[in-house]
Design a protein around this motif. Structure first.
Motif, mmCIF file in Angstrom:
data_model
loop_
_atom_site.group_PDB
_atom_site.id
_atom_site.type_symbol
_atom_site.label_atom_id
_atom_site.label_comp_id
_atom_site.label_asym_id
_atom_site.label_seq_id
_atom_site.Cartn_x
_atom_site.Cartn_y
_atom_site.Cartn_z
ATOM 1 N N ASP A 32 4.690 27.760 -29.957
ATOM 2 C CA ASP A 32 6.037 27.615 -30.492
ATOM 3 C C ASP A 32 7.053 27.614 -29.339
ATOM 4 O OD1 ASP A 32 6.527 30.306 -29.716
ATOM 5 O OD2 ASP A 32 6.059 31.054 -31.706
ATOM 6 N N GLU A 33 8.297 27.317 -29.665
ATOM 7 C CA GLU A 33 9.344 27.182 -28.649
ATOM 8 C C GLU A 33 9.493 28.446 -27.803
ATOM 9 O OE1 GLU A 33 14.178 26.486 -28.297
ATOM 10 O OE2 GLU A 33 13.212 26.348 -30.261
ATOM 11 N N LYS A 34 9.526 29.599 -28.439
ATOM 12 C CA LYS A 34 9.695 30.861 -27.715
ATOM 13 C C LYS A 34 8.563 31.079 -26.708
ATOM 14 C CE LYS A 34 10.036 35.827 -28.568
ATOM 15 N NZ LYS A 34 9.975 36.881 -29.576
ATOM 16 N N ARG A 36 6.570 28.709 -25.385
ATOM 17 C CA ARG A 36 6.644 27.679 -24.334
ATOM 18 C C ARG A 36 7.680 28.065 -23.284
ATOM 19 N NH1 ARG A 36 7.157 24.283 -28.704
ATOM 20 N NH2 ARG A 36 9.122 23.463 -27.909
ATOM 21 N N ILE A 37 8.831 28.558 -23.736
ATOM 22 C CA ILE A 37 9.874 28.964 -22.791
ATOM 23 C C ILE A 37 9.407 30.154 -21.965
ATOM 24 C CG2 ILE A 37 12.184 29.974 -22.635
ATOM 25 C CD1 ILE A 37 12.954 28.091 -24.993
#
Length: 100
Positions: A32-34, A36-37
């Motif tokens: 998810d985005e979190k 990946r960051i």
């Protein structure tokens, strides 16, 4: 997930990730985005630490737009003699972050 199908390194990373309460999907999955960051941040931080502290090299980055496209220019300069122990540590840290 069975630890027996994994390399010893991947087994150690999975064990660490599970203890850290991280998501560990059984098949390759886009995080998810979190996540990946977070991974991008960790990879970048570990790579910069390896370059600066281990290799003894300073890096500067210049971001510009050329014809509407992002251009990135890196400049490298000596910052000291480097340290073999910190190089090994940096590669180990990057391996764990990349595997995780």
């Amino acid at each position: 997930m069975s630890l027996t199908n994994l390399t010893p390194h991947a087994q150690r990373v999975l064990s660490f990730m599970l203890r850290a309460k991280q998501d560990c999907p059984v098949t390759p999955t886009m995080p998810d985005e979190k996540t990946r960051i977070l991974r991008a941040k960790l990879i970048f931080e570990e790579a910069m630490e390896l370059i600066r502290e281990g290799l003894g090299v300073d890096v500067s980055v210049d971001f510009t737009k050329v014809d509407g496209k992002d251009e990135i220019d890196f400049a490298f300069k000596n910052a000291g003699p480097g340290d073999l122990v910190l190089i090994a540590d940096g590669f180990a840290d990057l391996s764990v972050v990349n595997t995780g």
